[in-house]
Design a protein around this motif. Structure first.
Motif, PDB file in Angstrom:
ATOM      1  N   LEU A  26       0.829  -1.202   0.000  1.00 15.70           N
ATOM      2  CA  LEU A  26       0.000   0.000   0.000  1.00 15.70           C
ATOM      3  C   LEU A  26       0.866   1.256   0.000  1.00 15.70           C
ATOM      4  O   LEU A  26       0.614   2.206  -0.745  1.00 15.70           O
ATOM      5  N   LYS A  27       1.905   1.239   0.832  1.00 15.49           N
ATOM      6  CA  LYS A  27       2.805   2.385   0.940  1.00 15.49           C
ATOM      7  C   LYS A  27       3.463   2.680  -0.396  1.00 15.49           C
ATOM      8  O   LYS A  27       3.610   3.839  -0.800  1.00 15.49           O
ATOM      9  N   GLU A  28       3.877   1.629  -1.108  1.00 15.38           N
ATOM     10  CA  GLU A  28       4.502   1.804  -2.417  1.00 15.38           C
ATOM     11  C   GLU A  28       3.518   2.415  -3.426  1.00 15.38           C
ATOM     12  O   GLU A  28       3.931   3.071  -4.384  1.00 15.38           O
ATOM     13  N   LYS A  29       2.231   2.193  -3.195  1.00 13.43           N
ATOM     14  CA  LYS A  29       1.193   2.734  -4.085  1.00 13.43           C
ATOM     15  C   LYS A  29       0.717   4.120  -3.636  1.00 13.43           C
ATOM     16  O   LYS A  29      -0.199   4.690  -4.232  1.00 13.43           O
ATOM     17  N   GLY A  30       1.347   4.639  -2.558  1.00 19.06           N
ATOM     18  CA  GLY A  30       0.983   5.978  -2.088  1.00 19.06           C
ATOM     19  C   GLY A  30      -0.157   6.002  -1.092  1.00 19.06           C
ATOM     20  O   GLY A  30      -0.813   7.035  -0.918  1.00 19.06           O
ATOM     21  N   VAL A  31      -0.388   4.866  -0.415  1.00 16.30           N
ATOM     22  CA  VAL A  31      -1.503   4.778   0.530  1.00 16.30           C
ATOM     23  C   VAL A  31      -0.997   4.324   1.895  1.00 16.30           C
ATOM     24  O   VAL A  31      -0.303   3.307   2.004  1.00 16.30           O
ATOM     25  N   ASP A  32      -1.342   5.088   2.934  1.00 11.99           N
ATOM     26  CA  ASP A  32      -1.013   4.717   4.309  1.00 11.99           C
ATOM     27  C   ASP A  32      -2.234   4.065   4.951  1.00 11.99           C
ATOM     28  O   ASP A  32      -3.371   4.468   4.689  1.00 11.99           O
ATOM     29  N   ILE A  33      -1.987   3.072   5.812  1.00 14.95           N
ATOM     30  CA  ILE A  33      -3.097   2.356   6.441  1.00 14.95           C
ATOM     31  C   ILE A  33      -3.016   2.454   7.958  1.00 14.95           C
ATOM     32  O   ILE A  33      -1.942   2.344   8.546  1.00 14.95           O
ATOM     33  N   ASP A  34      -4.154   2.689   8.582  1.00 18.30           N
ATOM     34  CA  ASP A  34      -4.295   2.642  10.040  1.00 18.30           C
ATOM     35  C   ASP A  34      -5.182   1.438  10.333  1.00 18.30           C
ATOM     36  O   ASP A  34      -6.376   1.445  10.030  1.00 18.30           O
ATOM     37  N   TRP A  35      -4.577   0.386  10.909  1.00 17.88           N
ATOM     38  CA  TRP A  35      -5.285  -0.874  11.114  1.00 17.88           C
ATOM     39  C   TRP A  35      -6.343  -0.789  12.214  1.00 17.88           C
ATOM     40  O   TRP A  35      -7.150  -1.708  12.379  1.00 17.88           O
ATOM     41  N   GLY A  36      -6.323   0.290  12.986  1.00 16.00           N
ATOM     42  CA  GLY A  36      -7.320   0.418  14.053  1.00 16.00           C
ATOM     43  C   GLY A  36      -7.102  -0.581  15.161  1.00 16.00           C
ATOM     44  O   GLY A  36      -8.062  -1.107  15.743  1.00 16.00           O
ATOM     45  N   GLU A  37      -5.826  -0.866  15.463  1.00 17.14           N
ATOM     46  CA  GLU A  37      -5.491  -1.856  16.491  1.00 17.14           C
ATOM     47  C   GLU A  37      -4.593  -1.233  17.553  1.00 17.14           C
ATOM     48  O   GLU A  37      -3.677  -0.483  17.240  1.00 17.14           O
ATOM     49  N   THR A  38      -4.870  -1.555  18.808  1.00 18.57           N
ATOM     50  CA  THR A  38      -4.046  -1.110  19.918  1.00 18.57           C
ATOM     51  C   THR A  38      -3.699  -2.318  20.779  1.00 18.57           C
ATOM     52  O   THR A  38      -4.601  -3.070  21.183  1.00 18.57           O
ATOM     53  N   VAL A  39      -2.408  -2.517  21.039  1.00 19.73           N
ATOM     54  CA  VAL A  39      -1.983  -3.638  21.887  1.00 19.73           C
ATOM     55  C   VAL A  39      -2.108  -3.217  23.346  1.00 19.73           C
ATOM     56  O   VAL A  39      -1.517  -2.231  23.778  1.00 19.73           O
ATOM     57  N   LYS A  40      -2.897  -3.963  24.106  1.00 17.02           N
ATOM     58  CA  LYS A  40      -3.123  -3.656  25.522  1.00 17.02           C
ATOM     59  C   LYS A  40      -1.978  -4.217  26.376  1.00 17.02           C
ATOM     60  O   LYS A  40      -1.124  -4.967  25.878  1.00 17.02           O
ATOM     61  N   GLU A  41      -1.961  -3.872  27.648  1.00 14.30           N
ATOM     62  CA  GLU A  41      -0.881  -4.278  28.544  1.00 14.30           C
ATOM     63  C   GLU A  41      -0.772  -5.791  28.674  1.00 14.30           C
ATOM     64  O   GLU A  41       0.315  -6.333  28.872  1.00 14.30           O
ATOM     65  N   ASP A  42      -1.892  -6.499  28.591  1.00 11.50           N
ATOM     66  CA  ASP A  42      -1.862  -7.961  28.715  1.00 11.50           C
ATOM     67  C   ASP A  42      -1.511  -8.655  27.401  1.00 11.50           C
ATOM     68  O   ASP A  42      -1.528  -9.881  27.310  1.00 11.50           O
ATOM     69  N   GLY A  43      -1.194  -7.871  26.364  1.00 15.40           N
ATOM     70  CA  GLY A  43      -0.793  -8.437  25.077  1.00 15.40           C
ATOM     71  C   GLY A  43      -1.940  -8.650  24.105  1.00 15.40           C
ATOM     72  O   GLY A  43      -1.714  -8.948  22.928  1.00 15.40           O
ATOM     73  N   SER A  44      -3.171  -8.524  24.570  1.00 16.35           N
ATOM     74  CA  SER A  44      -4.323  -8.682  23.681  1.00 16.35           C
ATOM     75  C   SER A  44      -4.477  -7.424  22.819  1.00 16.35           C
ATOM     76  O   SER A  44      -3.922  -6.371  23.126  1.00 16.35           O
ATOM     77  N   ILE A  45      -5.238  -7.565  21.730  1.00 13.95           N
ATOM     78  CA  ILE A  45      -5.416  -6.458  20.794  1.00 13.95           C
ATOM     79  C   ILE A  45      -6.823  -5.894  20.900  1.00 13.95           C
ATOM     80  O   ILE A  45      -7.806  -6.636  20.887  1.00 13.95           O
ATOM     81  N   LYS A  46      -6.908  -4.591  21.043  1.00 14.98           N
ATOM     82  CA  LYS A  46      -8.199  -3.904  21.034  1.00 14.98           C
ATOM     83  C   LYS A  46      -8.416  -3.359  19.628  1.00 14.98           C
ATOM     84  O   LYS A  46      -7.552  -2.681  19.089  1.00 14.98           O
ATOM     85  N   TYR A  47      -9.567  -3.699  19.038  1.00 19.48           N
ATOM     86  CA  TYR A  47      -9.858  -3.285  17.665  1.00 19.48           C
ATOM     87  C   TYR A  47     -10.828  -2.102  17.634  1.00 19.48           C
ATOM     88  O   TYR A  47     -11.830  -2.106  18.339  1.00 19.48           O
ATOM     89  N   ARG A  48     -10.499  -1.124  16.833  1.00 20.85           N
ATOM     90  CA  ARG A  48     -11.500  -0.127  16.496  1.00 20.85           C
ATOM     91  C   ARG A  48     -12.343  -0.699  15.358  1.00 20.85           C
ATOM     92  O   ARG A  48     -11.934  -1.622  14.668  1.00 20.85           O
ATOM     93  N   LYS A  49     -13.496  -0.110  15.170  1.00 20.33           N
ATOM     94  CA  LYS A  49     -14.426  -0.674  14.190  1.00 20.33           C
ATOM     95  C   LYS A  49     -13.898  -0.576  12.769  1.00 20.33           C
ATOM     96  O   LYS A  49     -14.150  -1.449  11.936  1.00 20.33           O
TER      97      LYS A  49
END
Length: 206
Positions: free
Chosen positions: A105-128
């Protein structure tokens, strides 16, 4: 005129501020329950009208946007929607993992925000939403930011589905992990076999 029901949820946890996230299978369970309630009370279950769309078909309702997209697909002009859409489709076809997808995507000129945050316990919190932004070098409009799912409102393609994209890369990671584990397992079994072969009848190693 049309009696119906709604399922209402509070989308933000009042204790920690986390946003409510659900997958399509959960939504389908709620819809099934809503239909059960409708049947229970003798109400009509409304069936959604489905239209068979071809992959790549332009679906936007705006005539102006439709014409701009069609011209961009023919190579007659530039369009941020088309830039993002083609980048996502190509990255989805070529990427072997999420890092590959982001790089292409970056090579095509597009940046991506996956909407993911790694919490303290290692699990991933997803935005919609997964958000895509055309960089300054490639953009042609003042609002070059798009939600992945919103691309389906302009061009029909199965790649424009947040849940399926996340699941796709989860499955690839699982497959990679299994492939990495299998040779180790085979090697351990082989070593065990050789060790058993190297013992005499009294259990002494030769």
């Amino acid at each position: 005129k049309h009696i119906h029901n709604h399922i209402v949820v509070n989308s933000v946890n009042f204790e920690n501020g986390e946003k409510f996230y659900y997958e399509e299978k959960e939504f389908n369970r709620w819809r099934d329950r809503a239909d059960e309630l409708a049947q229970e009370y003798g109400l009509e279950i409304v069936q959604p009208k489905e239209k068979n769309l071809e992959i790549g078909e332009v679906t936007t309702k705006s005539r102006h946007t439709r014409e701009a997209i069609e011209k961009a697909l023919r190579g007659e002009k530039q369009s941020d929607i088309v830039t993002v859409s083609l980048a996502v489709i190509q990255a989805g076809e070529e990427a072997k993992n999420k890092e590959d997808f982001t790089r292409i995507l970056k090579e095509k000129g597009v940046d991506i925000d996956w909407g993911e945050t790694v919490k303290e316990d290692g699990s991933i919190k997803y935005r919609k939403y997964i958000t895509l932004t055309v960089d300054e070098e490639h953009r042609v409009s003042k609002k070059p930011k798009f939600r992945l799912d919103s691309l389906e409102n302009h061009i029909h393609h199965p790649a424009f589905n947040t849940e399926k994209l996340r699941e796709h890369f989860k499955e690839l990671d699982k497959k990679k992990e299994l492939e990495r584990y299998k040779p180790k397992e085979q090697e351990n079994l082989w070593k065990k076999h050789l060790k058993n072969q190297s013992r005499d009848k009294d259990g002494m190693e030769l």
